[in-house]
Design a protein around this motif. Sequence first.
Motif, short mmCIF file in Angstrom:
data_model
loop_
_atom_site.label_atom_id
_atom_site.label_comp_id
_atom_site.label_asym_id
_atom_site.label_seq_id
_atom_site.Cartn_x
_atom_site.Cartn_y
_atom_site.Cartn_z
N PHE A 162 0.75 -0.11 -11.45
CA PHE A 162 2.01 0.47 -10.99
C PHE A 162 3.11 0.00 -11.91
O PHE A 162 2.90 -0.82 -12.81
N GLN A 192 -1.77 -4.11 -3.49
CA GLN A 192 -1.49 -2.79 -2.93
C GLN A 192 -2.12 -2.71 -1.55
O GLN A 192 -3.30 -2.99 -1.38
N LYS A 218 5.73 2.34 -2.13
CA LYS A 218 5.24 3.11 -3.28
C LYS A 218 6.09 4.36 -3.44
O LYS A 218 6.41 5.05 -2.47
N GLN A 222 7.95 4.71 -10.06
CA GLN A 222 8.04 3.41 -9.40
C GLN A 222 9.12 2.58 -10.10
O GLN A 222 8.83 1.70 -10.92
#
Length: 501
Positions: A162, A192, A218, A222
């Motif tokens: 991410f 996560q 999320k 991001q």
Amino acid sequence: MIINTIIFIYFVQSLANYYGTAQPDIQQIIKLNFTQKVNSLIIKFYKRENDVLCLVSQNDLGLTKLSDLDLGYNPKGPEVYDYQSYKANSEYQLIQIAYVAMIYMKCFQLNQNQQQLISIEIYYSENQFIQGCTNDCDGYNYPEISNSICVSQQCHCLEGTFGQYCQFQSAQISSNILTTFTLDTHKWKYFQYQFSSIDINLFSQNVEEELYYSFVLKQNPQLKIPNLKESQKLISFNNIQQELKNQQTTVYVDVIYIGLYNNQSKSLNIQFKIITNDTEDESTFERNKIVIIVTGCVVGALLLFAFGLSALKSRQQRQFQQQIQEAIRRNLNQVHNLDQLQAQSPERQLPQINHKGFSLRFIKDHFKGHSYEKIIKAYPGLSQFEECVVCLEQMKKAATKQQKICSVTPCFHIFHCMCLEEWLLRQKNCPFCRTEYNRKKIIKDYPWLEVNTLRVNNTDSTYLSRMKNNQETVNESQIEFVKHQPEEQQQTNQMEVISEQ
């Protein structure tokens, strides 16, 4: 030898085009050699100390101070920097800009106690620079390639990564499962987590340690990541229900990124767990497994049933084709044998076969055979017919030489020559559209097919124009014949018919 060569090529491609170092708070000016293959520059900083932010610009940075900058996730001034990596206190900071021959760099270090050199690597990239997709969403690992993609100037990261350009690694974590790991000093560990209830508790056995947590929802892109400014000290139990409510928006999101930060000067062995009060989580998971298994069994049974029906249908179709082919071969052999006997003994009167169609001589004279490729070359529109509708065998990919010889009817439908002969011996119509034929009309309009000259006599024929222009049209209700025919050939054909009678 080949493996060594591949390793050598990869090693050469992995090398940076420029290596250097920079001192904190001192501007660095770098001149690069121009090359036409370079569209952008990827600049990678490696730092050993905390609280370091490096800037890159096309303008002079000598008088620039950190307090002059309005720091944010999307830099607004001429200075470019990796704000997310700075907030995450990452070892690396990565910047991509369009190619320029001269660049200015300056790194600021907030902690002035120990100042160490900062390593600089510059890579020439043939990829165009796309705002919002630094390094083509491949994180810090240039020139390695991952499967993250850039869509509409936004990075869509792989599972397990991410960040603004997928530069951070995250581990999947489930409810009520204790996770043990080691966290280095002044570093983050990211998880996560997909939740079904917002009544979530964070549990840690490292109560007396300087351990902090932060989490974000999320989103795409991001832009926000867990950071110290919005962090809380992790105690034995931390209920994050209210914090989660404060972060939620009108868009439903059920995934959060949780970051744990070690604020001590030593590494920590951490035991961490997410505890939820939703007792139905495990039962829901078990029910979902049962539903998935049952659904899989049903789908498998349906696929097996469909496969069986398909195999049965294919078998019946093959048997039907074999019967048709056998009947055609038997009848043709009978006709050919009678013709040979008649030729050998003209005075002998042989019994005539009672046909409802045309005579074999008439068919051979007016429905001549040509190779399929030759016909398609002259009339590309006929390429839509790949199988003979009489025997259902291939014409385009014929298995035998005999099946490559085809005939075309006046209504411009194509069949195997032997199949059309057998058909016209029994009835006077087209096997495809059932257009009725008669001797007079066929004699008048013959020849309707001119393969050797590669042209169409009747320029007014819409149907033939479509055939020549490779346009599909199999549902013609009105069939147009060729209108112009030399009178001498008509008379010749008429004389042949009279002689037959």
